[in-house]
Write a protein that holds these residues in place. Sequence first.
Motif, PDB file in Angstrom:
ATOM      1  N   ARG A   1      33.158 -53.134  -8.846  1.00 54.61           N
ATOM      2  CA  ARG A   1      32.359 -54.270  -8.106  1.00 54.61           C
ATOM      3  C   ARG A   1      31.317 -53.467  -7.236  1.00 54.61           C
ATOM      4  NH1 ARG A   1      32.029 -56.177 -11.877  1.00 54.61           N
ATOM      5  NH2 ARG A   1      30.868 -57.781 -10.906  1.00 54.61           N
ATOM      6  N   HIS A   2      31.429 -52.308  -6.780  1.00 55.13           N
ATOM      7  CA  HIS A   2      30.442 -51.662  -5.860  1.00 55.13           C
ATOM      8  C   HIS A   2      30.617 -52.523  -4.610  1.00 55.13           C
ATOM      9  CE1 HIS A   2      29.143 -48.793  -9.012  1.00 55.13           C
ATOM     10  NE2 HIS A   2      29.085 -49.806  -9.853  1.00 55.13           N
ATOM     11  N   CYS A   3      31.517 -52.893  -4.158  1.00 51.08           N
ATOM     12  CA  CYS A   3      31.772 -53.541  -3.069  1.00 51.08           C
ATOM     13  C   CYS A   3      30.997 -53.252  -1.775  1.00 51.08           C
ATOM     14  CB  CYS A   3      33.317 -53.873  -2.413  1.00 51.08           C
ATOM     15  SG  CYS A   3      34.562 -53.919  -3.708  1.00 51.08           S
ATOM     16  N   ASP A   4      30.370 -54.102  -1.108  1.00 51.26           N
ATOM     17  CA  ASP A   4      29.649 -53.903   0.184  1.00 51.26           C
ATOM     18  C   ASP A   4      30.160 -53.149   1.165  1.00 51.26           C
ATOM     19  OD1 ASP A   4      27.497 -55.321  -1.021  1.00 51.26           O
ATOM     20  OD2 ASP A   4      28.177 -57.350  -0.002  1.00 51.26           O
ATOM     21  N   ASP A   5      31.547 -53.489   1.162  1.00 52.71           N
ATOM     22  CA  ASP A   5      32.539 -52.811   2.182  1.00 52.71           C
ATOM     23  C   ASP A   5      33.546 -52.089   1.219  1.00 52.71           C
ATOM     24  OD1 ASP A   5      33.141 -51.948   4.420  1.00 52.71           O
ATOM     25  OD2 ASP A   5      34.466 -53.783   5.196  1.00 52.71           O
TER      26      ASP A   5
END
Lengths: 500, 364, 152
Positions: free
Chosen positions: C62-66
């Motif tokens: 998901r290419h997380c923000d964090d």
Amino acid sequence: MTLSLSTPDFLIERNRDRCINCRVCVRQCANEAHIWDEEEQRVKSDDALCVDCQRCVTLCPTHALTIRKYPLEFRENANWSANAIKAIYKQAESGGILLTGMGNDQPYPIFWDHLLLNASQVTNPSIDPLREPMELKTFLGRKPEKLMMRDGKLVEDMPPQLELEVPIMFSAMSYGSISLNAIKSLAAAAEKTGIMYNTGEGGLHKDLYKYGKNTIVQVASGRFGVHPQYLEAGAAIEIKIGQGAKPGIGGHLPGEKVGLEVSQTRMIPEGTDAISPAPHHDIYSIEDLRQLIYSLKEATQYRKPVGVKIAAVHNIAAIASGIARAGADIIAIDGFRGGTGAAPLRTRDNVGLPIELALAAVDSRLREEGIRNQVSLVIGGSIRNSADIVKAIALGADAVYIGTAALISLGCHLCQKCNTGKCNWGIATQNPQLVKRLNPEIGAERAANLISAWEHEIKELLGGMGINAIESLRGNRLMLRGIGLSDRELSILGVMAAGE
Amino acid sequence: MLREGQVRIPSGCAISGIMNKRGEVFSGQDIIKSIALMHDRSNGLGGGFAAYGIYPDYPEHYAFHLYYEEQAAKEKTEQKLNSLFHVAESGKIPTRRVSSIRQAPLAWRYFVRPKPESLLEDESEDELVVRTVMHINSQIKGAFVVSSGQNMGAFKGVGFPEDMGEYFRLEEYKGNIWLAHGRFPTNTPGWWGGAHPFTLLDWSIVHNGEISSYGANKRYLEMFGYRLTMQTDTEAITYAFDLLLRKQNVPLDIAIATLAAPFWRDIERMDPERQKLFKTVRAVYGSLLLNGPFSIILGSNKGIVALNDRLKLRSLVAASQGDFLYVASEESAIREICPNPERVWAPRGGEPVIGLFEEGGNLV
Amino acid sequence: MKRVYAREEFCAGCKLCEVHCAVAHSEYPDDIIKAFLKQKVKPTPRVLVEENQPISFALQCRHCDDAPCTKACISGAMQKDPLTGVVINDESRCVGCWTCILVCPFGAVQRDAGGHKVASKCDLCSTNGGLPVCVQNCPNDALVFTDELWGR
């Protein structure tokens, strides 16, 4: 269990040089004709299960698959074809009626292909649709014989009309016989192109009410899903008496296709068979039809045109005349090549009339009786392309219904297995796993593209004839010439022979 | 070869028309001059005229102009006419020798009034005349009714129009409307009955063009009892006007909006009331829309209407000078007889030029 | 940032996304047949179709923000590109400790089956600069690549 004498219809050819054993075919075949062999770690196939729907061929990322007619041949026999023999094997095993889907596939003459269109040369100019207006707007409904005017104003309004931007509509296909995603595709395409789709006898799913102004709601012999909001929701109402694929036969949606949503929409218990009787049991004669027509008009305050759909049968001209006089605003005639979700094979292939002849006979008859303007004529039953439409309108149709062509635009490959409910294209199925395969956004775009493409082609053909409004083509049989037809056929079609 | 009526023959043409709005009569000389200027628009296979106000002695009588190819036809026709009508006067239509005119039929005219007992129940005098014309034309071999209106007549035949005018001595007649037609058929065996103008009662039509909607128009008109025996556009247009104006009492502007309907894109720009009106007109009378190129002049005892197809695919010019209104295929044909008109204009496609007699009231 | 979103309602479960992802990240990114038949080790897709029919959908990083994986990485191989937001595993620095696999809340990081001991995950096809191949090859538009927040 005794030995089955049935042999495969198709042969699955897998090019092992190209197959990467990705198993896309295995996952896509609802008939389970492709199988993953865990031990061999490779995909294999069972020809006997293949229906040639070509879902696997289309999705195979390496084009490793091909489907052929099964090469096994019976001893040559001009009388006993392979189909005739195989049908007997099947019935000897099952003891049942042969069922099939889609339209008549037998090699009867296709009259569209024996009609040629005219074009302008010298004596009048052809018209370029890219430069000049080219008008296809069509009104379906009863037209008065004359316009009553007083002091430059209309004395009364026209009876209710359906307004089409292109003289094409999607024919009746019920929720149940086809998937909700298929209907959503057609409904959205109809809205986008300014035409109509038809609910068939499946009721109107709650998600479809928003397409009301592009909807024809059907009332058929089972009266499934008919309630006041339903009648009010559409732009027109159609009473279905019969359909071209199975004149004289009712409908049967097996209980396994009646899931929660179908059951709610049709207003029947979940899992029960939905049986549409062969006749309407309140219509045993023409005067009964008149009652139903006016009951429906009354129920909708005479604000919607009421049509009647019938199959093309031998006495079609007289029947159509009776329907016009019974008060129908639109008559839809379905030819013997019309499609179906399920029909007895022998009925499909042997009952009814070619729509071309039926149309010509009905249009001529209504004109002879001076009542052609009282009713609009819509025909269906295998319109395959825009030229068929132009020919139909020249023969006298106001508009055409397309069913099979519309489904082909959604991905149908005419495998004729609609009745099995295993449609790999997500069209003729209620299996949620298969229904998902048809994304209605893509479906709507493809179906709308087909209508636009045909619209362009109709305009080109009209322009070639020096005509810039579709009404000048309607019933203009001078724009047609017959080729390879008998004098009798020419006279029924009301067209001259090519060269005359 | 098949003749007009047995086969459909496309043609190009020249048309011209002159009217005096005060109803004052003038000789046929001008119309001959005007149509003669457009000689090259016809090919000698058809020319003709319609003239109004030419029979002031018999204003209430139907003037039957007949062509006979054989004596037997004349006898049968006269028998028919005598049985249904009182014939006040009859005689040969005067002609003169013109070298280019050949194989002329015998041209005869009758001034008649219907016998009251000839009328069927609910039949008007006009309808009796129409019935008689249809009977003669379809049942009596060798006889053809050229015109049948009151105080008007058509003169036509195979030849250039100016020769036809000379042949029929039209400079000797005085009329208040003159219409002329020169024809360029693509093929015809040369039958006098097939020349134009086409008439019905006091309607006459001269027409230039080939309408591509003919098949649709014809089959619609047939539903209302018209028999299109000539297979010409002119016949179809005449019947369309007759149906709308005479039989159905539709206002003239609506009749015009039927035959040369405004485009949907123009209708969309109208106010809601007009939008509804024109939508209704197109929906109800779509089959009467004339598609393809045409310019026509419709004549009647009330006046004339000239009209182009809605794309203006055929030329049509109009001019006015004093009480005179001129319409023609070419401006030159007007200037030939009226060198400096007060106003000259090219009507737009679908925009009619209407000329009514000041005393004559409405066209319908 | 642009991410790949699955539209579960249109996923046909064909797994063409997996096939094309595997090819794009193989030794023969332009030749599907060679990638599968010639390459010694079967190529691994970085997208996985989760299914429990009739439900199925494709899942990838998901290419997380964090992104927890970037924090957990012991060698600094797992980095979130500050410009593009794409989380990429620098395979030259990856030591194959699998900490990232442990911490990924989506199960979107896998062991590479290609023989070298590194973590394998979706890079949004950032090397080809265009549409991720899974999106490109989905036959039913069940995958979209967009910067709008999709779905619930």
